[in-house]
Scaffold this motif. Structure first.
Motif, mmCIF file in Angstrom:
data_model
loop_
_atom_site.group_PDB
_atom_site.id
_atom_site.type_symbol
_atom_site.label_atom_id
_atom_site.label_comp_id
_atom_site.label_asym_id
_atom_site.label_seq_id
_atom_site.Cartn_x
_atom_site.Cartn_y
_atom_site.Cartn_z
ATOM 1 N N MET A 81 5.743 0.943 -15.853
ATOM 2 C CA MET A 81 5.102 -0.106 -15.074
ATOM 3 C C MET A 81 5.832 -0.352 -13.761
ATOM 4 O O MET A 81 5.226 -0.390 -12.694
ATOM 5 C CB MET A 81 5.032 -1.393 -15.900
ATOM 6 N N LEU A 82 7.141 -0.528 -13.830
ATOM 7 C CA LEU A 82 7.912 -0.729 -12.606
ATOM 8 C C LEU A 82 7.770 0.477 -11.688
ATOM 9 O O LEU A 82 7.623 0.336 -10.467
ATOM 10 C CB LEU A 82 9.371 -1.016 -12.933
ATOM 11 N N ASP A 83 7.787 1.668 -12.253
ATOM 12 C CA ASP A 83 7.629 2.890 -11.450
ATOM 13 C C ASP A 83 6.298 2.891 -10.720
ATOM 14 O O ASP A 83 6.201 3.343 -9.571
ATOM 15 C CB ASP A 83 7.723 4.125 -12.342
ATOM 16 N N SER A 84 5.251 2.412 -11.383
ATOM 17 C CA SER A 84 3.933 2.349 -10.772
ATOM 18 C C SER A 84 3.950 1.456 -9.535
ATOM 19 O O SER A 84 3.427 1.813 -8.485
ATOM 20 C CB SER A 84 2.915 1.836 -11.788
ATOM 21 N N LEU A 85 4.589 0.296 -9.647
ATOM 22 C CA LEU A 85 4.690 -0.599 -8.494
ATOM 23 C C LEU A 85 5.542 0.006 -7.390
ATOM 24 O O LEU A 85 5.277 -0.202 -6.196
ATOM 25 C CB LEU A 85 5.271 -1.944 -8.928
ATOM 26 N N MET A 86 6.567 0.755 -7.761
ATOM 27 C CA MET A 86 7.422 1.385 -6.765
ATOM 28 C C MET A 86 6.666 2.404 -5.927
ATOM 29 O O MET A 86 7.068 2.712 -4.802
ATOM 30 C CB MET A 86 8.609 2.062 -7.447
ATOM 31 N N CYS A 87 5.595 2.951 -6.460
ATOM 32 C CA CYS A 87 4.822 3.968 -5.737
ATOM 33 C C CYS A 87 3.840 3.366 -4.731
ATOM 34 O O CYS A 87 3.319 4.084 -3.875
ATOM 35 C CB CYS A 87 4.029 4.828 -6.730
ATOM 36 N N GLY A 88 3.556 2.078 -4.846
ATOM 37 C CA GLY A 88 2.527 1.465 -4.008
ATOM 38 C C GLY A 88 3.095 0.757 -2.798
ATOM 39 O O GLY A 88 4.307 0.758 -2.555
ATOM 40 N N PRO A 144 -0.390 8.530 -6.330
ATOM 41 C CA PRO A 144 0.595 7.499 -6.657
ATOM 42 C C PRO A 144 0.518 6.285 -5.753
ATOM 43 O O PRO A 144 0.866 5.174 -6.179
ATOM 44 C CB PRO A 144 1.931 8.229 -6.495
ATOM 45 N N GLN A 145 0.086 6.441 -4.509
ATOM 46 C CA GLN A 145 0.026 5.308 -3.592
ATOM 47 C C GLN A 145 -0.980 4.253 -4.036
ATOM 48 O O GLN A 145 -0.937 3.116 -3.571
ATOM 49 C CB GLN A 145 -0.321 5.803 -2.181
ATOM 50 N N ALA A 146 -1.903 4.604 -4.934
ATOM 51 C CA ALA A 146 -2.923 3.667 -5.404
ATOM 52 C C ALA A 146 -2.549 3.029 -6.737
ATOM 53 O O ALA A 146 -3.349 2.288 -7.303
ATOM 54 C CB ALA A 146 -4.268 4.389 -5.527
ATOM 55 N N TYR A 147 -1.340 3.277 -7.236
ATOM 56 C CA TYR A 147 -0.991 2.844 -8.591
ATOM 57 C C TYR A 147 -0.956 1.327 -8.756
ATOM 58 O O TYR A 147 -1.019 0.838 -9.880
ATOM 59 C CB TYR A 147 0.355 3.439 -9.003
ATOM 60 N N GLY A 148 -0.831 0.569 -7.678
ATOM 61 C CA GLY A 148 -0.828 -0.883 -7.795
ATOM 62 C C GLY A 148 -2.199 -1.509 -7.657
ATOM 63 O O GLY A 148 -2.326 -2.738 -7.675
ATOM 64 N N ASN A 186 4.277 -2.410 -0.370
ATOM 65 C CA ASN A 186 5.063 -3.624 -0.636
ATOM 66 C C ASN A 186 5.840 -3.514 -1.946
ATOM 67 O O ASN A 186 5.914 -4.464 -2.736
ATOM 68 C CB ASN A 186 4.154 -4.860 -0.674
ATOM 69 N N ALA A 187 6.416 -2.338 -2.180
ATOM 70 C CA ALA A 187 7.047 -2.047 -3.465
ATOM 71 C C ALA A 187 8.151 -3.040 -3.798
ATOM 72 O O ALA A 187 8.201 -3.573 -4.915
ATOM 73 C CB ALA A 187 7.595 -0.618 -3.459
ATOM 74 N N GLN A 188 9.036 -3.296 -2.859
ATOM 75 C CA GLN A 188 10.178 -4.168 -3.158
ATOM 76 C C GLN A 188 9.711 -5.577 -3.524
ATOM 77 O O GLN A 188 10.200 -6.176 -4.479
ATOM 78 C CB GLN A 188 11.129 -4.217 -1.969
ATOM 79 N N GLN A 189 8.743 -6.097 -2.784
ATOM 80 C CA GLN A 189 8.223 -7.429 -3.059
ATOM 81 C C GLN A 189 7.521 -7.474 -4.422
ATOM 82 O O GLN A 189 7.728 -8.396 -5.216
ATOM 83 C CB GLN A 189 7.245 -7.849 -1.961
ATOM 84 N N ASN A 190 6.706 -6.467 -4.712
ATOM 85 C CA ASN A 190 5.961 -6.456 -5.969
ATOM 86 C C ASN A 190 6.869 -6.291 -7.176
ATOM 87 O O ASN A 190 6.679 -6.947 -8.207
ATOM 88 C CB ASN A 190 4.908 -5.346 -5.939
#
Length: 236
Positions: A120-127, A6-10, A129-133
């Motif tokens: 999609m949002l969940d994917s960014l939350m896993c990477g 999950p850490q690579a999802y972004g 700089n989640a809040q910024q992305n």
């Protein structure tokens, strides 16, 4: 499809490699049959729809087969976009473009009536700089939506973790719905609610009777409708 890291999802290269290895169709969280009543409620079939983080899901195909007329699908992976362009070349209602949801300047302001986000949002939350992305993505979603446009977020995140992102800034009204996860205990029971029933939310993120914020058997669906009085045409 295997789940991976999950850490690579972004990371675009992660998704390119993943889609090279797993090229069969895969729908995150829910299939269209579980979402159709809610889509019928909020998204007229004449709407121009943006599907963010489309992957190789069949959701858009199913929507077209149900009468939806125009769906633009974007994903950060060039591998999956090329595959989907080829697969759906005979579907004039479907368009596929490689794009980062944090920068959708290829689309003008107020370009879409609806935006659908299934993971999609969940994917960014896993990477990182989640809040910024997530903030960048939501800014872009608000920018491309028309006044009274609809953003539908399907997620595993309850209100206590998703509402802080969705409420800042307050440019839309938010209604919560829930649906049982396929194969879960709740899915095997006779539901006491319909997916079209709004679920009461309190200011602290707690829910109405019968629901709680970290129910592993539920997916949470946030329907965000743009407030015309707060709508802006600024380019971010």
């Amino acid at each position: 499809m295997t789940l991976g890291n999950p850490q690579a999802y972004g990371d675009a290269s992660y998704w390119d490699n993943r889609y090279r290895q797993d090229n069969g169709p895969f729908d995150w969280y829910q299939q269209y049959s579980g979402l159709a009543p809610l889509f019928h409620l909020y998204i007229p079939k004449r709407h121009r729809i943006l599907m963010v983080g489309c992957g190789n899901a069949v959701l858009s195909e199913d929507m077209v087969n149900d009468g939806y007329q125009e769906i633009v699908n974007v994903d950060i992976s060039s591998v999956v976009i090329e595959a989907m362009q080829k697969k759906y070349q005979d579907y004039p209602q479907l368009r596929y473009e490689k794009m980062d949801v944090r920068d959708m300047t290829a689309f003008g302001n107020s370009s879409f009536d609806s935006v659908v986000d299934k993971g999609m949002l969940d994917s960014l939350m896993c990477g990182p700089n989640a809040q910024q992305n997530v903030g960048k993505m939501l800014e872009e979603v608000r920018r491309v939506l028309k006044p009274r446009g609809v953003y539908i977020l399907i997620t595993y995140g309850g209100p206590h973790v998703r509402m802080p992102h969705l409420k800042a800034p307050e440019s839309w009204t938010i209604t919560l719905h829930v649906v049982a996860k396929p194969g879960s205990r709740r899915a095997l029971e006779t539901p006491s609610w319909a997916v079209t029933d709004p679920i009461p939310m309190n200011d602290d993120g707690s829910l109405g009777p019968g629901f709680h914020c970290e129910d592993p058997d539920l997916h949470y669906i946030y329907v965000c409708i743009m407030d015309p009085s707060q709508h802006t045409t600024n380019v971010y």
